[in-house]
Design a protein around this motif. Structure first.
Motif, PDB file in Angstrom:
ATOM      1  N   MET A  83       1.204   6.236 -10.409  1.00 53.59           N
ATOM      2  CA  MET A  83       1.767   5.137  -9.621  1.00 53.59           C
ATOM      3  C   MET A  83       1.205   5.133  -8.205  1.00 53.59           C
ATOM      4  O   MET A  83       0.875   4.084  -7.649  1.00 53.59           O
ATOM      5  CB  MET A  83       3.301   5.258  -9.571  1.00 53.59           C
ATOM      6  N   HIS A  84       1.106   6.330  -7.608  1.00 50.10           N
ATOM      7  CA  HIS A  84       0.587   6.414  -6.244  1.00 50.10           C
ATOM      8  C   HIS A  84      -0.841   5.890  -6.166  1.00 50.10           C
ATOM      9  O   HIS A  84      -1.250   5.284  -5.169  1.00 50.10           O
ATOM     10  CB  HIS A  84       0.635   7.858  -5.755  1.00 50.10           C
ATOM     11  N   GLY A  85      -1.602   6.108  -7.213  1.00 52.82           N
ATOM     12  CA  GLY A  85      -2.984   5.636  -7.227  1.00 52.82           C
ATOM     13  C   GLY A  85      -3.099   4.132  -7.286  1.00 52.82           C
ATOM     14  O   GLY A  85      -4.187   3.583  -7.091  1.00 52.82           O
ATOM     15  N   LYS A  86      -1.993   3.427  -7.566  1.00 53.99           N
ATOM     16  CA  LYS A  86      -2.038   1.965  -7.658  1.00 53.99           C
ATOM     17  C   LYS A  86      -1.455   1.286  -6.423  1.00 53.99           C
ATOM     18  O   LYS A  86      -1.239   0.087  -6.426  1.00 53.99           O
ATOM     19  CB  LYS A  86      -1.250   1.511  -8.905  1.00 53.99           C
ATOM     20  N   THR A  87      -1.181   2.053  -5.348  1.00 51.93           N
ATOM     21  CA  THR A  87      -0.565   1.447  -4.161  1.00 51.93           C
ATOM     22  C   THR A  87      -1.575   0.680  -3.318  1.00 51.93           C
ATOM     23  O   THR A  87      -1.193  -0.126  -2.477  1.00 51.93           O
ATOM     24  CB  THR A  87       0.097   2.526  -3.283  1.00 51.93           C
ATOM     25  N   VAL A 176       6.227  -1.451  -4.475  1.00 53.61           N
ATOM     26  CA  VAL A 176       6.898  -1.084  -5.722  1.00 53.61           C
ATOM     27  C   VAL A 176       6.317   0.215  -6.264  1.00 53.61           C
ATOM     28  O   VAL A 176       7.042   1.140  -6.635  1.00 53.61           O
ATOM     29  CB  VAL A 176       6.754  -2.212  -6.774  1.00 53.61           C
ATOM     30  N   PHE A 177       4.985   0.299  -6.292  1.00 52.09           N
ATOM     31  CA  PHE A 177       4.348   1.500  -6.812  1.00 52.09           C
ATOM     32  C   PHE A 177       4.587   2.697  -5.895  1.00 52.09           C
ATOM     33  O   PHE A 177       4.786   3.823  -6.363  1.00 52.09           O
ATOM     34  CB  PHE A 177       2.844   1.263  -6.992  1.00 52.09           C
ATOM     35  N   LEU A 178       4.568   2.459  -4.581  1.00 55.81           N
ATOM     36  CA  LEU A 178       4.781   3.557  -3.636  1.00 55.81           C
ATOM     37  C   LEU A 178       6.182   4.142  -3.784  1.00 55.81           C
ATOM     38  O   LEU A 178       6.350   5.363  -3.935  1.00 55.81           O
ATOM     39  CB  LEU A 178       4.566   3.068  -2.202  1.00 55.81           C
ATOM     40  N   TRP A 242      -1.083  14.561  -3.212  1.00 60.43           N
ATOM     41  CA  TRP A 242      -0.823  13.316  -2.465  1.00 60.43           C
ATOM     42  C   TRP A 242      -1.884  13.134  -1.383  1.00 60.43           C
ATOM     43  O   TRP A 242      -2.416  12.028  -1.193  1.00 60.43           O
ATOM     44  CB  TRP A 242       0.566  13.369  -1.852  1.00 60.43           C
ATOM     45  N   LYS A 243      -2.199  14.217  -0.655  1.00 59.98           N
ATOM     46  CA  LYS A 243      -3.218  14.129   0.402  1.00 59.98           C
ATOM     47  C   LYS A 243      -4.585  13.849  -0.185  1.00 59.98           C
ATOM     48  O   LYS A 243      -5.355  13.046   0.365  1.00 59.98           O
ATOM     49  CB  LYS A 243      -3.235  15.430   1.211  1.00 59.98           C
ATOM     50  N   VAL A 244      -4.914  14.499  -1.284  1.00 61.95           N
ATOM     51  CA  VAL A 244      -6.217  14.272  -1.927  1.00 61.95           C
ATOM     52  C   VAL A 244      -6.318  12.829  -2.401  1.00 61.95           C
ATOM     53  O   VAL A 244      -7.339  12.168  -2.197  1.00 61.95           O
ATOM     54  CB  VAL A 244      -6.398  15.240  -3.122  1.00 61.95           C
ATOM     55  N   SER A 245      -5.226  12.341  -3.031  1.00 68.33           N
ATOM     56  CA  SER A 245      -5.221  10.964  -3.507  1.00 68.33           C
ATOM     57  C   SER A 245      -5.352   9.971  -2.355  1.00 68.33           C
ATOM     58  O   SER A 245      -6.103   8.996  -2.432  1.00 68.33           O
ATOM     59  CB  SER A 245      -3.929  10.690  -4.286  1.00 68.33           C
ATOM     60  N   SER A 246      -4.625  10.223  -1.252  1.00 70.91           N
ATOM     61  CA  SER A 246      -4.684   9.339  -0.083  1.00 70.91           C
ATOM     62  C   SER A 246      -6.066   9.368   0.552  1.00 70.91           C
ATOM     63  O   SER A 246      -6.594   8.345   0.989  1.00 70.91           O
ATOM     64  CB  SER A 246      -3.628   9.753   0.952  1.00 70.91           C
ATOM     65  N   ARG A 247      -6.690  10.560   0.597  1.00 77.53           N
ATOM     66  CA  ARG A 247      -8.029  10.684   1.181  1.00 77.53           C
ATOM     67  C   ARG A 247      -9.062   9.922   0.348  1.00 77.53           C
ATOM     68  O   ARG A 247      -9.948   9.265   0.886  1.00 77.53           O
ATOM     69  CB  ARG A 247      -8.408  12.168   1.294  1.00 77.53           C
ATOM     70  N   LYS A 249      -8.478   7.321  -1.482  1.00 78.18           N
ATOM     71  CA  LYS A 249      -8.271   5.877  -1.309  1.00 78.18           C
ATOM     72  C   LYS A 249      -8.821   5.391   0.018  1.00 78.18           C
ATOM     73  O   LYS A 249      -9.422   4.334   0.103  1.00 78.18           O
ATOM     74  CB  LYS A 249      -6.771   5.561  -1.395  1.00 78.18           C
ATOM     75  N   SER A 250      -8.605   6.185   1.083  1.00 73.53           N
ATOM     76  CA  SER A 250      -9.081   5.780   2.409  1.00 73.53           C
ATOM     77  C   SER A 250     -10.593   5.847   2.518  1.00 73.53           C
ATOM     78  O   SER A 250     -11.192   5.156   3.328  1.00 73.53           O
ATOM     79  CB  SER A 250      -8.435   6.646   3.483  1.00 73.53           C
ATOM     80  N   ALA A 251     -11.208   6.684   1.682  1.00 74.37           N
ATOM     81  CA  ALA A 251     -12.660   6.835   1.738  1.00 74.37           C
ATOM     82  C   ALA A 251     -13.391   5.684   1.094  1.00 74.37           C
ATOM     83  O   ALA A 251     -14.564   5.417   1.351  1.00 74.37           O
ATOM     84  CB  ALA A 251     -13.082   8.142   1.068  1.00 74.37           C
ATOM     85  N   LYS A 252     -12.709   4.937   0.194  1.00 73.13           N
ATOM     86  CA  LYS A 252     -13.325   3.829  -0.505  1.00 73.13           C
ATOM     87  C   LYS A 252     -13.077   2.532   0.247  1.00 73.13           C
ATOM     88  O   LYS A 252     -11.971   2.258   0.685  1.00 73.13           O
ATOM     89  CB  LYS A 252     -12.755   3.710  -1.929  1.00 73.13           C
ATOM     90  N   PRO A 253     -14.108   1.680   0.411  1.00 77.99           N
ATOM     91  CA  PRO A 253     -13.924   0.409   1.096  1.00 77.99           C
ATOM     92  C   PRO A 253     -13.061  -0.530   0.288  1.00 77.99           C
ATOM     93  O   PRO A 253     -13.125  -0.565  -0.936  1.00 77.99           O
ATOM     94  CB  PRO A 253     -15.367  -0.144   1.210  1.00 77.99           C
ATOM     95  N   ILE A 254     -12.200  -1.244   0.980  1.00 80.58           N
ATOM     96  CA  ILE A 254     -11.325  -2.215   0.324  1.00 80.58           C
ATOM     97  C   ILE A 254     -12.049  -3.548   0.171  1.00 80.58           C
ATOM     98  O   ILE A 254     -12.618  -4.022   1.132  1.00 80.58           O
ATOM     99  CB  ILE A 254     -10.015  -2.422   1.133  1.00 80.58           C
TER     100      ILE A 254
END
Length: 254
Positions: A83-87, A176-178, A242-247, A249-254
């Motif tokens: 779910m966190h990966g879909k935020t 919702v996912f978060l 959680w930190k690895v997943s957040s990192r 996501k932030s590393a990939k361009p939106i």
């Protein structure tokens, strides 16, 4: 007892339902409902065989409860980080466009229904054992009191469920996912402590008392090194992933 046990299970079910409603997946929602309704039905049937359950060795009951809880922890960790990966908006768009049809096939739905069953069955099993002890005297008044308590708790739980689902509908999909992932991971932390504690009560795991009397069963906190170390180990895994997943996501361009 029923409100506590019921809410513990239904917060997870509600998180899943809120997510599935957001993706407009009625077929998947039916499988989730089928899973938890089957678990409730099994619990009700178990009520009529409560005497047999009470005759089981106490250690066996605790071991069963603990193993179910620890299995649920593993599934909750996976579900929470999924779910966190879909935020992130771009991740959500990719998911909808390329994966939603795959996830909604028959095999995945069986797994989703089975997970819903396991989460609720653990609480139903524990509730039957608790309530059976309250009516052990065989008095009609005791059974009537438990039945009235069951009806009242059901009304409270479904009212809360309805309110949360309404609230989820007004949230952006990323929120919702978060929030769903936070609820699921928090329950994994709670069940880790409760699972270890149940296995200890069954005599299948040693007990080393913690110096401080930390006991808050609603959060799965018990004053033993084994349960606390397991919980904080799970907490450490959650923080790191959680930190690895957040990192990522932030590393990939939106």
């Amino acid at each position: 007892i029923l409100i506590r046990e019921g809410l513990e299970a239904f917060f997870v079910i509600l998180a899943i339902l809120g997510m599935l409603r957001s993706v407009n997946a009625p077929h998947a929602i039916r499988w989730v409902h089928g899973g938890w309704l089957s678990a409730v039905g099994t619990g009700i049937i178990g009520w009529f065989f409560a005497d047999s359950l009470m005759n089981l060795n106490a250690a066996s009951r605790e071991l069963m409860e603990g193993l179910i809880a620890l299995f649920a922890v593993l599934v909750l960790l996976y579900l929470g980080f999924w779910m966190h990966g879909k935020t992130e908006a771009s991740k959500w768009k990719e998911f909808v466009e390329t994966r939603i049809k795959t996830l909604l096939n028959k095999n995945n739905m069986i797994g989703l229904g089975a997970f819903s069953f396991v989460v609720v069955f653990r609480e139903a099993f524990e509730s039957v054992l608790f309530l059976s002890s309250l009516t052990a005297d065989g008095e009609t008044s005791s059974k009537l009191g438990v039945f009235l308590g069951f009806l009242l708790s059901a009304i409270v739980i479904f009212a809360i469920a309805w309110a949360i689902l309404k609230w989820f509908k007004r949230l952006p999909i990323s929120k919702v996912f978060l929030y769903s992932s936070i609820v699921v991971l928090a329950l994994a932390f709670v069940l880790a402590g409760q699972g270890i504690h149940a296995i200890q009560e069954g005599g299948f795991l040693s007990i080393n008392s913690f110096p401080l009397n930390i006991r808050f069963s609603a959060l799965g906190l018990f004053p033993t090194y084994e349960s606390l170390l397991t919980q904080f180990g799970i907490l450490g895994v959650i923080i790191v992933l959680w930190k690895v997943s957040s990192r990522k996501k932030s590393a990939k361009p939106i």
